[in-house]
Scaffold this motif. Sequence first.
Motif, PDB file in Angstrom:
ATOM      1  N   SER A 194      35.493  63.063  49.591  1.00 42.38           N
ATOM      2  CA  SER A 194      35.329  61.893  48.714  1.00 42.38           C
ATOM      3  C   SER A 194      36.553  61.716  47.807  1.00 42.38           C
ATOM      4  O   SER A 194      36.988  60.597  47.538  1.00 42.38           O
ATOM      5  N   GLN A 195      37.145  62.843  47.373  1.00 43.61           N
ATOM      6  CA  GLN A 195      38.358  62.750  46.540  1.00 43.61           C
ATOM      7  C   GLN A 195      39.527  62.172  47.353  1.00 43.61           C
ATOM      8  O   GLN A 195      40.353  61.432  46.834  1.00 43.61           O
ATOM      9  N   ARG A 196      39.543  62.534  48.640  1.00 46.71           N
ATOM     10  CA  ARG A 196      40.615  62.023  49.516  1.00 46.71           C
ATOM     11  C   ARG A 196      40.562  60.492  49.571  1.00 46.71           C
ATOM     12  O   ARG A 196      41.603  59.818  49.596  1.00 46.71           O
ATOM     13  N   ILE A 231      41.700  51.631  39.398  1.00 49.03           N
ATOM     14  CA  ILE A 231      41.626  53.082  39.681  1.00 49.03           C
ATOM     15  C   ILE A 231      40.266  53.635  39.239  1.00 49.03           C
ATOM     16  O   ILE A 231      39.647  54.440  39.949  1.00 49.03           O
ATOM     17  N   GLN A 232      39.813  53.156  38.080  1.00 54.56           N
ATOM     18  CA  GLN A 232      38.524  53.665  37.565  1.00 54.56           C
ATOM     19  C   GLN A 232      37.339  53.260  38.446  1.00 54.56           C
ATOM     20  O   GLN A 232      36.265  53.834  38.337  1.00 54.56           O
ATOM     21  N   SER A 233      37.540  52.274  39.333  1.00 54.00           N
ATOM     22  CA  SER A 233      36.442  51.872  40.224  1.00 54.00           C
ATOM     23  C   SER A 233      36.264  52.887  41.370  1.00 54.00           C
ATOM     24  O   SER A 233      35.301  52.813  42.120  1.00 54.00           O
ATOM     25  N   PHE A 234      37.190  53.849  41.481  1.00 53.16           N
ATOM     26  CA  PHE A 234      37.063  54.917  42.495  1.00 53.16           C
ATOM     27  C   PHE A 234      36.427  56.151  41.839  1.00 53.16           C
ATOM     28  O   PHE A 234      36.866  56.549  40.748  1.00 53.16           O
ATOM     29  N   PRO A 235      35.429  56.752  42.487  1.00 50.73           N
ATOM     30  CA  PRO A 235      34.755  57.913  41.889  1.00 50.73           C
ATOM     31  C   PRO A 235      35.703  59.081  41.583  1.00 50.73           C
ATOM     32  O   PRO A 235      36.683  59.276  42.318  1.00 50.73           O
ATOM     33  N   GLU A 236      35.406  59.800  40.538  1.00 49.30           N
ATOM     34  CA  GLU A 236      36.075  61.060  40.155  1.00 49.30           C
ATOM     35  C   GLU A 236      37.498  60.910  39.635  1.00 49.30           C
ATOM     36  O   GLU A 236      38.180  61.904  39.396  1.00 49.30           O
ATOM     37  N   THR A 237      37.976  59.663  39.507  1.00 50.95           N
ATOM     38  CA  THR A 237      39.376  59.507  39.050  1.00 50.95           C
ATOM     39  C   THR A 237      39.474  59.637  37.527  1.00 50.95           C
ATOM     40  O   THR A 237      38.633  59.128  36.798  1.00 50.95           O
ATOM     41  N   ASN A 238      40.499  60.331  37.104  1.00 54.58           N
ATOM     42  CA  ASN A 238      40.763  60.511  35.687  1.00 54.58           C
ATOM     43  C   ASN A 238      42.255  60.214  35.462  1.00 54.58           C
ATOM     44  O   ASN A 238      43.106  61.020  35.833  1.00 54.58           O
ATOM     45  N   ILE A 239      42.532  59.033  34.898  1.00 52.79           N
ATOM     46  CA  ILE A 239      43.942  58.600  34.789  1.00 52.79           C
ATOM     47  C   ILE A 239      44.671  59.395  33.715  1.00 52.79           C
ATOM     48  O   ILE A 239      44.191  59.522  32.590  1.00 52.79           O
ATOM     49  N   GLU A 240      45.831  59.950  34.088  1.00 53.77           N
ATOM     50  CA  GLU A 240      46.638  60.639  33.075  1.00 53.77           C
ATOM     51  C   GLU A 240      47.653  59.674  32.475  1.00 53.77           C
ATOM     52  O   GLU A 240      47.810  59.594  31.280  1.00 53.77           O
ATOM     53  N   TYR A 241      48.366  58.949  33.334  1.00 52.58           N
ATOM     54  CA  TYR A 241      49.238  57.883  32.823  1.00 52.58           C
ATOM     55  C   TYR A 241      49.493  56.834  33.898  1.00 52.58           C
ATOM     56  O   TYR A 241      49.418  57.115  35.095  1.00 52.58           O
ATOM     57  N   ILE A 242      49.751  55.626  33.409  1.00 53.26           N
ATOM     58  CA  ILE A 242      50.265  54.536  34.250  1.00 53.26           C
ATOM     59  C   ILE A 242      51.443  54.014  33.447  1.00 53.26           C
ATOM     60  O   ILE A 242      51.253  53.501  32.347  1.00 53.26           O
ATOM     61  N   SER A 243      52.650  54.196  33.958  1.00 49.01           N
ATOM     62  CA  SER A 243      53.803  53.906  33.114  1.00 49.01           C
ATOM     63  C   SER A 243      54.805  52.975  33.805  1.00 49.01           C
ATOM     64  O   SER A 243      55.202  53.207  34.942  1.00 49.01           O
ATOM     65  N   ALA A 265      49.932  58.992  37.361  1.00 53.01           N
ATOM     66  CA  ALA A 265      49.357  60.334  37.568  1.00 53.01           C
ATOM     67  C   ALA A 265      47.851  60.230  37.368  1.00 53.01           C
ATOM     68  O   ALA A 265      47.390  59.668  36.366  1.00 53.01           O
ATOM     69  N   VAL A 266      47.111  60.741  38.334  1.00 53.34           N
ATOM     70  CA  VAL A 266      45.646  60.678  38.273  1.00 53.34           C
ATOM     71  C   VAL A 266      45.105  62.046  38.650  1.00 53.34           C
ATOM     72  O   VAL A 266      45.587  62.678  39.600  1.00 53.34           O
ATOM     73  N   LYS A 267      44.096  62.490  37.907  1.00 50.33           N
ATOM     74  CA  LYS A 267      43.425  63.744  38.277  1.00 50.33           C
ATOM     75  C   LYS A 267      42.164  63.434  39.052  1.00 50.33           C
ATOM     76  O   LYS A 267      41.419  62.508  38.701  1.00 50.33           O
ATOM     77  N   LEU A 268      41.968  64.173  40.128  1.00 51.85           N
ATOM     78  CA  LEU A 268      40.741  64.072  40.920  1.00 51.85           C
ATOM     79  C   LEU A 268      40.125  65.454  40.887  1.00 51.85           C
ATOM     80  O   LEU A 268      40.620  66.365  41.562  1.00 51.85           O
ATOM     81  N   GLY A 269      39.114  65.634  40.053  1.00 52.15           N
ATOM     82  CA  GLY A 269      38.630  66.993  39.830  1.00 52.15           C
ATOM     83  C   GLY A 269      39.767  67.773  39.205  1.00 52.15           C
ATOM     84  O   GLY A 269      40.390  67.322  38.235  1.00 52.15           O
ATOM     85  N   LYS A 270      40.106  68.923  39.815  1.00 53.63           N
ATOM     86  CA  LYS A 270      41.180  69.751  39.248  1.00 53.63           C
ATOM     87  C   LYS A 270      42.548  69.376  39.814  1.00 53.63           C
ATOM     88  O   LYS A 270      43.581  69.901  39.402  1.00 53.63           O
ATOM     89  N   THR A 271      42.545  68.507  40.840  1.00 48.86           N
ATOM     90  CA  THR A 271      43.801  68.187  41.526  1.00 48.86           C
ATOM     91  C   THR A 271      44.499  67.011  40.851  1.00 48.86           C
ATOM     92  O   THR A 271      43.915  65.947  40.681  1.00 48.86           O
ATOM     93  N   ARG A 272      45.763  67.258  40.523  1.00 50.91           N
ATOM     94  CA  ARG A 272      46.542  66.227  39.856  1.00 50.91           C
ATOM     95  C   ARG A 272      47.482  65.608  40.880  1.00 50.91           C
ATOM     96  O   ARG A 272      48.278  66.310  41.492  1.00 50.91           O
ATOM     97  N   LEU A 273      47.382  64.273  41.051  1.00 43.86           N
ATOM     98  CA  LEU A 273      48.236  63.593  42.031  1.00 43.86           C
ATOM     99  C   LEU A 273      49.188  62.650  41.306  1.00 43.86           C
ATOM    100  O   LEU A 273      48.814  62.041  40.301  1.00 43.86           O
ATOM    101  N   ILE A 274      50.413  62.535  41.843  1.00 43.06           N
ATOM    102  CA  ILE A 274      51.362  61.566  41.280  1.00 43.06           C
ATOM    103  C   ILE A 274      51.877  60.668  42.388  1.00 43.06           C
ATOM    104  O   ILE A 274      51.893  61.054  43.569  1.00 43.06           O
ATOM    105  N   ASP A 275      52.302  59.472  42.004  1.00 45.85           N
ATOM    106  CA  ASP A 275      52.922  58.553  42.949  1.00 45.85           C
ATOM    107  C   ASP A 275      53.777  57.588  42.135  1.00 45.85           C
ATOM    108  O   ASP A 275      53.601  57.477  40.910  1.00 45.85           O
TER     109      ASP A 275
END
Length: 283
Positions: A194-196, A231-243, A265-275
């Motif tokens: 689901s995080q994927r 982004i918030q419409s996707f489950p488990e997302t926790n936004i760190e920054y949008i810059s 940068a968005v956290k999904l559970g403990k996993t932090r992803l950047i793009d």
Amino acid sequence: MDILKTKPEMQEWSKNKKKESKTICFVPTMGYLHQGHISLMEKGKPLCDSLVLSIFVNPTQFGPNEDLDSYPSDIENDLALAKKAGVTAVFLPNKQNIYPENYQTEISLQYLPNFLCGKSRPVHFAGVATVVTKLFNIVMPDVAVFGQKDYQQLQVIRQLTLDLDFNIKIVAGDIIREKDGLAMSSRNAYLSKSQRTSALSLSKSLRLAGKLIARGEKNPVAIRNEIETFIQSFPETNIEYISFCNPATLEDIDNIENQVLLAIAVKLGKTRLIDNALIDPSQ
Ligand code: AMP
């Protein structure tokens, strides 16, 4: 393909190449290789006579509550991929080798780490700058290739190369993505099913911002609000920054007139992803 496990072995290897007037291209990684890493090797391979890959999970760039202990690793597979990509030598040091007892020196930059990932990862870029400086001194490359996926890291390395007078050409590699748009990362291995799915919110946001900018939107706050809701419409997302920032200095911009870096940068559970994406309003 040569495998070099210690600093003196690596330095000796590089010195011999130099004696033979052979140039060296260098791709530093933390291993668990994917197509993103391979693309850097493919980019670097034709630029020099020999291609050196390093695999070292650098402890100093991880904060105390980060994923150092669980960072994925598969050295056998990495070596097979490196060989296939035409790597001439792999540098595989251990922690003791890079940071022997009584190690004391740190390289840190004054401004670039104050933005984006540096805000939530206070020790990260000093760790990166220190290890890259050491690897440059050990491998002595003519060219080094880094991915734009870690855009802030690339800027940090460009700056330290300039500041510390390294005679090394820094080459940037494009972001390599999965078919559905997710930027490849060793950390994607941590994601649940689901995080994927939620992880796609990052690359989709970049596209959404591109469309809004192409339609003439110049206000980063307005775009940021739209992306945030998306982004918030996707489950488990926790936004760190949008810059939205200046691609050279990484300072926030308040009006999109010229090329802009959108970094997320968005956290999904403990996993932090950047793009990220460089977006040009004139195109
Ligand atoms: P890492 O092993 O994550 O430290 O990454 C090693 C190098 O590979 C860095 O220069 C990264 O920017 C680059 N890299 C990681 N993921 C990608 C990707 N998806 N596309 C291009 N380069 C990447």
